[in-house]
Design a protein around this motif. Structure first.
Motif, PDB file in Angstrom:
ATOM      1  N   PHE A  36      53.402  34.114  38.356  1.00 13.19           N
ATOM      2  CA  PHE A  36      52.835  35.267  39.038  1.00 13.19           C
ATOM      3  C   PHE A  36      53.062  36.547  38.236  1.00 13.19           C
ATOM      4  CE2 PHE A  36      53.251  32.129  42.336  1.00 13.19           C
ATOM      5  CZ  PHE A  36      52.093  32.308  43.076  1.00 13.19           C
ATOM      6  N   HIS A  37      51.982  37.330  38.120  1.00 15.10           N
ATOM      7  CA  HIS A  37      52.001  38.591  37.389  1.00 15.10           C
ATOM      8  C   HIS A  37      51.403  39.682  38.283  1.00 15.10           C
ATOM      9  CE1 HIS A  37      52.550  36.282  33.605  1.00 15.10           C
ATOM     10  NE2 HIS A  37      51.672  35.453  34.145  1.00 15.10           N
ATOM     11  N   VAL A  38      51.682  40.921  37.931  1.00 16.45           N
ATOM     12  CA  VAL A  38      51.265  42.038  38.770  1.00 16.45           C
ATOM     13  C   VAL A  38      50.077  42.767  38.163  1.00 16.45           C
ATOM     14  CG1 VAL A  38      52.030  44.154  39.916  1.00 16.45           C
ATOM     15  CG2 VAL A  38      53.669  42.307  39.487  1.00 16.45           C
ATOM     16  N   MET A  39      49.037  42.965  38.989  1.00 18.21           N
ATOM     17  CA  MET A  39      47.992  43.939  38.687  1.00 18.21           C
ATOM     18  C   MET A  39      48.070  45.004  39.759  1.00 18.21           C
ATOM     19  SD  MET A  39      45.348  43.827  41.087  1.00 18.21           S
ATOM     20  CE  MET A  39      43.843  44.306  40.251  1.00 18.21           C
ATOM     21  N   SER A  40      47.284  46.056  39.643  1.00 18.14           N
ATOM     22  CA  SER A  40      47.356  47.142  40.611  1.00 18.14           C
ATOM     23  C   SER A  40      45.967  47.599  41.008  1.00 18.14           C
ATOM     24  CB  SER A  40      48.132  48.333  40.018  1.00 18.14           C
ATOM     25  OG  SER A  40      47.982  49.477  40.828  1.00 18.14           O
ATOM     26  N   LEU A  41      45.679  47.535  42.298  1.00 16.82           N
ATOM     27  CA  LEU A  41      44.413  48.066  42.786  1.00 16.82           C
ATOM     28  C   LEU A  41      44.324  49.572  42.547  1.00 16.82           C
ATOM     29  CD1 LEU A  41      44.110  46.044  46.105  1.00 16.82           C
ATOM     30  CD2 LEU A  41      42.721  45.752  44.033  1.00 16.82           C
ATOM     31  N   SER A  42      45.451  50.255  42.554  1.00 17.74           N
ATOM     32  CA  SER A  42      45.457  51.695  42.274  1.00 17.74           C
ATOM     33  C   SER A  42      45.044  51.964  40.832  1.00 17.74           C
ATOM     34  CB  SER A  42      46.840  52.283  42.542  1.00 17.74           C
ATOM     35  OG  SER A  42      47.175  52.182  43.904  1.00 17.74           O
ATOM     36  N   VAL A  43      45.596  51.202  39.888  1.00 14.99           N
ATOM     37  CA  VAL A  43      45.223  51.357  38.482  1.00 14.99           C
ATOM     38  C   VAL A  43      43.757  50.989  38.295  1.00 14.99           C
ATOM     39  CG1 VAL A  43      45.623  50.508  36.137  1.00 14.99           C
ATOM     40  CG2 VAL A  43      47.574  50.983  37.639  1.00 14.99           C
ATOM     41  N   LEU A  44      43.342  49.907  38.917  1.00 19.17           N
ATOM     42  CA  LEU A  44      41.962  49.438  38.783  1.00 19.17           C
ATOM     43  C   LEU A  44      40.955  50.496  39.224  1.00 19.17           C
ATOM     44  CD1 LEU A  44      40.117  46.893  38.223  1.00 19.17           C
ATOM     45  CD2 LEU A  44      40.252  46.478  40.691  1.00 19.17           C
ATOM     46  N   ASN A  45      41.302  51.239  40.272  1.00 17.56           N
ATOM     47  CA  ASN A  45      40.347  52.166  40.877  1.00 17.56           C
ATOM     48  C   ASN A  45      40.534  53.620  40.457  1.00 17.56           C
ATOM     49  OD1 ASN A  45      38.587  50.629  42.905  1.00 17.56           O
ATOM     50  ND2 ASN A  45      40.639  49.828  43.317  1.00 17.56           N
ATOM     51  N   GLU A  46      41.381  53.857  39.456  1.00 15.43           N
ATOM     52  CA  GLU A  46      41.584  55.228  38.989  1.00 15.43           C
ATOM     53  C   GLU A  46      40.263  55.839  38.523  1.00 15.43           C
ATOM     54  OE1 GLU A  46      44.518  55.207  35.939  1.00 15.43           O
ATOM     55  OE2 GLU A  46      46.201  55.150  37.336  1.00 15.43           O
ATOM     56  N   ASP A 142      35.852  44.589  34.002  1.00 19.40           N
ATOM     57  CA  ASP A 142      36.181  45.634  34.970  1.00 19.40           C
ATOM     58  C   ASP A 142      35.310  45.604  36.217  1.00 19.40           C
ATOM     59  OD1 ASP A 142      33.807  46.506  33.936  1.00 19.40           O
ATOM     60  OD2 ASP A 142      34.571  48.388  33.120  1.00 19.40           O
ATOM     61  N   GLU A 143      34.599  44.502  36.444  1.00 12.62           N
ATOM     62  CA  GLU A 143      33.708  44.411  37.602  1.00 12.62           C
ATOM     63  C   GLU A 143      34.336  43.645  38.759  1.00 12.62           C
ATOM     64  OE1 GLU A 143      30.213  42.582  36.060  1.00 12.62           O
ATOM     65  OE2 GLU A 143      29.716  44.269  34.755  1.00 12.62           O
ATOM     66  N   VAL A 144      35.613  43.296  38.651  1.00 13.98           N
ATOM     67  CA  VAL A 144      36.265  42.469  39.658  1.00 13.98           C
ATOM     68  C   VAL A 144      37.583  43.107  40.077  1.00 13.98           C
ATOM     69  CG1 VAL A 144      35.209  40.367  38.788  1.00 13.98           C
ATOM     70  CG2 VAL A 144      37.442  41.064  37.924  1.00 13.98           C
ATOM     71  N   GLY A 145      38.212  42.516  41.073  1.00  9.27           N
ATOM     72  CA  GLY A 145      39.522  42.961  41.536  1.00  9.27           C
ATOM     73  C   GLY A 145      40.529  41.846  41.412  1.00  9.27           C
ATOM     74  N   THR A 146      41.263  41.603  42.471  1.00 10.79           N
ATOM     75  CA  THR A 146      42.266  40.553  42.502  1.00 10.79           C
ATOM     76  C   THR A 146      41.895  39.552  43.589  1.00 10.79           C
ATOM     77  OG1 THR A 146      44.649  40.118  42.772  1.00 10.79           O
ATOM     78  CG2 THR A 146      43.749  41.926  44.052  1.00 10.79           C
ATOM     79  N   PRO A 147      42.169  38.272  43.427  1.00 16.52           N
ATOM     80  CA  PRO A 147      43.020  37.662  42.406  1.00 16.52           C
ATOM     81  C   PRO A 147      42.285  37.387  41.093  1.00 16.52           C
ATOM     82  CG  PRO A 147      42.219  35.973  43.895  1.00 16.52           C
ATOM     83  CD  PRO A 147      41.716  37.294  44.439  1.00 16.52           C
ATOM     84  N   VAL A 148      43.067  37.321  40.026  1.00 14.04           N
ATOM     85  CA  VAL A 148      42.578  36.873  38.720  1.00 14.04           C
ATOM     86  C   VAL A 148      43.483  35.758  38.243  1.00 14.04           C
ATOM     87  CG1 VAL A 148      42.455  37.529  36.280  1.00 14.04           C
ATOM     88  CG2 VAL A 148      41.389  38.970  38.007  1.00 14.04           C
ATOM     89  N   ILE A 149      42.860  34.700  37.750  1.00  9.51           N
ATOM     90  CA  ILE A 149      43.588  33.533  37.256  1.00  9.51           C
ATOM     91  C   ILE A 149      43.232  33.306  35.794  1.00  9.51           C
ATOM     92  CG2 ILE A 149      43.721  31.008  37.402  1.00  9.51           C
ATOM     93  CD1 ILE A 149      43.542  31.256  40.419  1.00  9.51           C
ATOM     94  N   HIS A 150      44.260  33.033  34.980  1.00  6.27           N
ATOM     95  CA  HIS A 150      44.066  32.607  33.602  1.00  6.27           C
ATOM     96  C   HIS A 150      44.462  31.131  33.511  1.00  6.27           C
ATOM     97  CE1 HIS A 150      44.490  36.851  31.575  1.00  6.27           C
ATOM     98  NE2 HIS A 150      43.920  36.938  32.771  1.00  6.27           N
ATOM     99  N   ILE A 151      43.542  30.310  33.025  1.00  7.68           N
ATOM    100  CA  ILE A 151      43.793  28.877  32.861  1.00  7.68           C
ATOM    101  C   ILE A 151      42.863  28.358  31.772  1.00  7.68           C
ATOM    102  CG2 ILE A 151      42.217  28.393  34.781  1.00  7.68           C
ATOM    103  CD1 ILE A 151      43.656  25.804  35.292  1.00  7.68           C
ATOM    104  N   ASN A 152      43.335  27.405  31.004  1.00 10.67           N
ATOM    105  CA  ASN A 152      42.522  26.806  29.930  1.00 10.67           C
ATOM    106  C   ASN A 152      41.998  27.865  28.955  1.00 10.67           C
ATOM    107  OD1 ASN A 152      42.762  24.162  30.919  1.00 10.67           O
ATOM    108  ND2 ASN A 152      41.013  24.409  32.282  1.00 10.67           N
ATOM    109  N   GLY A 153      42.756  28.914  28.747  1.00 12.47           N
ATOM    110  CA  GLY A 153      42.328  29.960  27.833  1.00 12.47           C
ATOM    111  C   GLY A 153      41.236  30.858  28.380  1.00 12.47           C
ATOM    112  N   MET A 154      40.915  30.706  29.660  1.00 15.42           N
ATOM    113  CA  MET A 154      39.861  31.495  30.300  1.00 15.42           C
ATOM    114  C   MET A 154      40.467  32.368  31.388  1.00 15.42           C
ATOM    115  SD  MET A 154      36.652  30.594  29.283  1.00 15.42           S
ATOM    116  CE  MET A 154      35.548  30.594  30.685  1.00 15.42           C
ATOM    117  N   ALA A 155      39.885  33.539  31.587  1.00 13.28           N
ATOM    118  CA  ALA A 155      40.281  34.428  32.673  1.00 13.28           C
ATOM    119  C   ALA A 155      39.121  34.552  33.640  1.00 13.28           C
ATOM    120  CB  ALA A 155      40.641  35.805  32.125  1.00 13.28           C
ATOM    121  N   LEU A 156      39.395  34.302  34.924  1.00 13.08           N
ATOM    122  CA  LEU A 156      38.347  34.358  35.927  1.00 13.08           C
ATOM    123  C   LEU A 156      38.844  35.059  37.180  1.00 13.08           C
ATOM    124  CD1 LEU A 156      36.879  30.744  35.768  1.00 13.08           C
ATOM    125  CD2 LEU A 156      35.751  32.823  34.992  1.00 13.08           C
ATOM    126  N   PHE A 157      37.940  35.785  37.825  1.00  4.06           N
ATOM    127  CA  PHE A 157      38.217  36.342  39.151  1.00  4.06           C
ATOM    128  C   PHE A 157      38.123  35.216  40.175  1.00  4.06           C
ATOM    129  CE2 PHE A 157      36.185  38.006  43.082  1.00  4.06           C
ATOM    130  CZ  PHE A 157      37.277  38.716  43.566  1.00  4.06           C
TER     131      PHE A 157
END
Length: 200
Positions: A36-46, A142-157
């Motif tokens: 588990f890692h942290v993102m921030s909706l506040s940072v995302l929406n600045e 930058d068109e998505v929010g959370t959750p975001v998952i990284h697996i198999n070398g791919m990042a997906l919302f």
């Protein structure tokens, strides 16, 4: 061989909470480990033009993400999941206030230093928070929010799910998710949400 899943969340987001509970179910039926890692909706929406009600919500979201970074810095990545479960249960199941007292209660439950909550009222960990946020979010865009998952070398919302499946149903959903991420040209699956978060 254990599959590593890296999961970015904001503790205040109910959809990230639902997906996180799914991933913990997946761990029971598949050889998978979620970090588990942290993102921030506040940072995302600045800098975005937002509804005043959502801006008020974002104001209450800063301290919980800062506290999660404080937990990571004090106790390491693996303890972030414990804190997330404790704080998320209070926010999403208990409907408790997103305030310093709720953060302290979650820290106490995890036998963690309560002063992390006090320090989360400051900008002490903001540089680390922004770095964690961008580590998770930049690869997915930058068109998505959370959750975001990284697996198999791919990042997906996503996955955006309600309710979170249990047992083998959780495993089957993960199997399909892992397969689509294995194809580098896969970008999007979506349909309109017809229910809100169903917590069970």
């Amino acid at each position: 061989m254990t599959t590593r899943v890296d999961f970015w969340f904001d503790p205040t987001c109910p959809w990230a909470w639902m997906t996180s509970r799914w991933m913990l179910e997946v761990e029971k039926v598949r050889d998978v480990h979620t970090v588990f890692h942290v993102m921030s909706l506040s940072v995302l929406n600045e800098g975005r033009d937002l509804d005043p009600d959502y801006l008020a919500f974002l104001a209450t979201a800063k301290a919980p993400v800062r506290a999660a970074i404080g937990v990571r810095e004090t106790y390491g990545d693996e303890r972030v999941r414990d804190f997330y479960t404790a704080i998320g249960t209070r926010f999403h199941l208990g409907e408790q206030d997103r305030d310093i007292e709720t953060i302290k209660a979650a820290l106490r439950e995890c036998d963690m230093d309560e002063t992390i909550a006090d320090r989360a009222q400051t900008d002490e960990w903001d540089e680390l928070l922004v770095a964690s946020h961008h580590e998770g979010m930049d690869p997915v865009g930058d068109e998505v929010g959370t959750p975001v998952i990284h697996i198999n070398g791919m990042a997906l919302f996503g996955r955006v799910i309600s309710p979170a499946p249990k047992g083998e149903e959780a495993g089957n959903l993960f199997d399909g998710f892992a397969k689509v991420t294995a194809y580098p040209g896969f970008f999007e699956l979506k349909r309109t949400r017809t229910v809100g978060p169903i917590f069970d």
